[in-house]
Each structure stands twice: as structure tokens, then as C-alpha cells.
Design an enzyme around this catalytic site. Structure first.
Site, mmCIF file in Angstrom:
data_model
loop_
_atom_site.group_PDB
_atom_site.id
_atom_site.type_symbol
_atom_site.label_atom_id
_atom_site.label_comp_id
_atom_site.label_asym_id
_atom_site.label_seq_id
_atom_site.Cartn_x
_atom_site.Cartn_y
_atom_site.Cartn_z
ATOM 1 N N ASP A 67 0.819 -1.212 0.000
ATOM 2 C CA ASP A 67 0.000 0.000 0.000
ATOM 3 C C ASP A 67 0.854 1.265 0.000
ATOM 4 O O ASP A 67 2.074 1.207 0.201
ATOM 5 C CB ASP A 67 -0.966 -0.001 1.205
ATOM 6 N N ASN A 90 -7.695 -2.914 14.323
ATOM 7 C CA ASN A 90 -9.063 -3.250 13.891
ATOM 8 C C ASN A 90 -9.078 -4.426 12.912
ATOM 9 O O ASN A 90 -10.086 -4.687 12.280
ATOM 10 C CB ASN A 90 -9.737 -2.025 13.253
ATOM 11 N N HIS A 140 -7.181 -4.668 10.167
ATOM 12 C CA HIS A 140 -6.868 -4.367 8.765
ATOM 13 C C HIS A 140 -5.558 -5.020 8.334
ATOM 14 O O HIS A 140 -4.641 -5.212 9.140
ATOM 15 C CB HIS A 140 -6.910 -2.859 8.466
ATOM 16 N N GLU A 167 -9.568 -1.999 5.344
ATOM 17 C CA GLU A 167 -10.208 -1.728 6.631
ATOM 18 C C GLU A 167 -11.458 -2.613 6.777
ATOM 19 O O GLU A 167 -11.914 -3.213 5.800
ATOM 20 C CB GLU A 167 -10.633 -0.255 6.678
HETATM 21 C C1 GLP Z 1 -0.494 0.413 8.737
HETATM 22 C C2 GLP Z 1 -0.257 -0.327 7.409
HETATM 23 C C3 GLP Z 1 -0.346 -1.818 7.597
HETATM 24 C C4 GLP Z 1 0.288 -2.182 8.921
HETATM 25 C C5 GLP Z 1 -0.558 -1.658 10.053
HETATM 26 C C6 GLP Z 1 0.038 -1.843 11.431
HETATM 27 O O1 GLP Z 1 -1.268 1.517 8.656
HETATM 28 N N1 GLP Z 1 -1.018 0.069 6.283
HETATM 29 O O2 GLP Z 1 0.259 -2.477 6.497
HETATM 30 O O3 GLP Z 1 0.395 -3.575 9.046
HETATM 31 O O4 GLP Z 1 -0.985 -0.337 9.815
HETATM 32 O O5 GLP Z 1 1.033 -0.925 11.674
HETATM 33 P P1 GLP Z 1 2.099 -1.064 12.838
HETATM 34 O O6 GLP Z 1 3.017 -2.177 12.435
HETATM 35 O O7 GLP Z 1 2.810 0.257 12.867
HETATM 36 O O8 GLP Z 1 1.353 -1.378 14.079
#
Ligand code: GLP
Length: 245
Positions: free
Chosen positions: A69, A138, A140, A145
Site C-alpha cells: 500500500d 481493527n 486491517h 479496513e
Molecule cells: C499500517 C499499514 C499496515 C500495517 C498496520 C500496522 O497503517 N497500512 O500495512 O500492518 O498499519 O502498523 P504497525 O506495524 O505500525 O502497528
């Protein structure tokens, strides 16, 4: 099927286990396609891969990467853009051919077309050998989402308010966090040969337990991983508290 999971004592050990899996793919198939993730969770994985390249000659020379992404709305080169993150934390430390590193282009005039192009690009690689994922609190995956459909492909999405809030820790204020992104879809992710999801810390425990033991539901997009034949959740003990031993 079901999701296979392993618990490590801490974030460091879990990160090393994921680095082992990625290294094994690179060694077995030098021209492999790696699906990569951003966020704070995989930082130590990338640091370890960079160390193995430097000290143990782990070879990325023929590998291709596709990222899950990218935020929409940040100027090119913004330090919180995922393209910047990937260069900073991995690509500049390894011998990867930059022309074979791919993230969604969020600076195109037509973003829907750009998302379609990225979907085709992922297909044209011949398929992702290993997709690395993190998970949002959540549930995702990528920026799919809650509400994301199982058959969704790469597209423009709105970020959930909770995600904007969580990711505000990387920005000066919550109002600076982009509201939209281009993300691979659930179907795009599920086409990978093998999927490894790394989750650490107690804030992820509920989403992890629901993804593994809850119903397959749009309410927790990671639960769609239950339909894949080769998924491994790599957890630390804090992220695994909701799972029975
Ligand atoms: C982000 C990304 C995800 C990631 C998630 C968790 O916004 N788009 O790919 O896995 O949120 O992030 P973190 O590893 O900082 O907790």
C-alpha cells in the site's frame, strides 16, 4: 485449513523468525517475488535482512518486491510515505535492482487507473512467493479496513478513523495523516503462495485472536486469511494472549 501460528517470547525473536522465512525464500529461489509491508512492526525484520546482506551475503540481486500500500496525498519524498520508508529501512541497504521494487503510484492523474495498473503489475510478476503482513488493531491488512470484500483488488480506499488516529504517531498532528491510500485488495493478498503475518504487542491481541478463531468476516479483514492454505502468524507473547495454548 485454519491459521497456523507460533508464539515467540518477544518482538526481537519474532522478527528473527520472519527474517529466517524471508531468507529461506531468497536462497531457494533467487528470482523470487516478495510482498512487503510497512508500519513499525517489520522494522527489525528489515534491519536483520540488511545485516544478513552485509555480513552473510544474502543476495537480493534477482528479487522483485511489491508493497501492499501507499498513502495518497503526501508530496513525493515525504518522510512518512511508504516509498521513502522502504528505501530508508531496506532498499538502500541491500543489492536490490530499484527497477524491480514496486509500490502503488499515488502521483498519477487518475488514481483508480493507477490502482488497476498496480494490480496488473503484481500479476505480471508471475505471483508473490511470500507476502509479509502486519495487522491493524481493527484487523486491517494493508489498508483493507473493516468492510473490505473478500474479492477486492488493488484500489483507492478511505482510512478508518481509528487507523488515522493510530498512524498519527508518525505525523506532527492527526490532521496531517492522509485520509486515503491505494492498497492491494484481499484477493490480491490471498493470491500469494505463502503469507506471513507478524504481530507483536498487546494492542494487537484482540485483532489476532479474532482473525484466527473468529468467524470469517468483513468485520475483521485478517480473518479472510483463514481461507488461504499457507498462512503463518508469527506472534510475541503479548499479541498471543487471546489464543488458547
Ligand atoms: C499500517 C499499514 C499496515 C500495517 C498496520 C500496522 O497503517 N497500512 O500495512 O500492518 O498499519 O502498523 P504497525 O506495524 O505500525 O502497528
Amino acid at each position: 485449513m485454519g491459521i497456523h501460528w507460533t508464539v515467540y517470547p518477544n518482538h526481537h525473536e519474532a522478527s528473527l523468525a520472519v527474517a529466517d522465512t524471508i531468507s529461506a525464500v531468497l536462497i531457494e529461489k533467487t528470482a523470487c517475488v516478495l510482498g512487503l509491508a510497512t508500519g513499525s512492526t517489520p522494522l527489525e525484520v528489515y534491519a536483520e535482512l540488511a545485516r544478513r546482506h552485509r555480513e552473510e551475503a544474502l543476495d537480493f540481486g534477482k528479487a522483485t518486491t511489491v508493497n501492499l500500500d501507499e498513502y495518497i496525498g503526501l508530496p513525493p519524498g515525504h518522510p512518512q510515505s511508504y516509498v521513502h520508508y522502504m528505501h530508508e529501512h531496506l532498499f538502500r541497504h541491500i543489492n536490490i535492482d530499484r527497477d524491480r521494487t514496486h509500490l502503488p503510484n499515488v502521483h498519477a492523474a487518475d488514481l483508480s487507473e493507477s490502482a488497476n495498473d498496480f494490480e496488473r503489475l503484481v500479476e505480471s510478476t508471475g505471483g508473490v512467493d511470500l507476502q509479509l503482513l502486519g495487522i491493524g488493531t481493527n484487523g486491517h491488512i494493508g489498508f483493507n479496513e473493516p468492510g473490505a470484500e473478500e474479492d477486492s483488488v488493488t484500489r483507492v480506499v478511505d482510512l478508518a478513523p481509528g487507523t488515522i488516529h493510530s498512524n498519527s504517531r508518525f505525523f506532527e498532528s492527526e490532521s496531517d495523516v492522509p485520509r486515503r491510500a491505494i492498497t492491494m485488495g484481499i484477493a490480491t493478498i490471498l493470491r500469494a503462495q505463502k503469507i506471513v503475518l507478524l504481530a507483536t504487542g498487546d494492542s494487537k491481541a484482540e485483532a489476532v485472536a479474532e482473525a484466527i478463531n473468529g468467524p470469517i468476516s468483513r468485520d475483521n479483514p485478517a480473518s479472510f486469511l483463514q481461507t488461504h492454505a499457507n498462512v503463518h502468524f508469527v506472534l510475541d507473547s503479548a499479541a498471543a494472549v487471546g489464543l488458547a495454548n
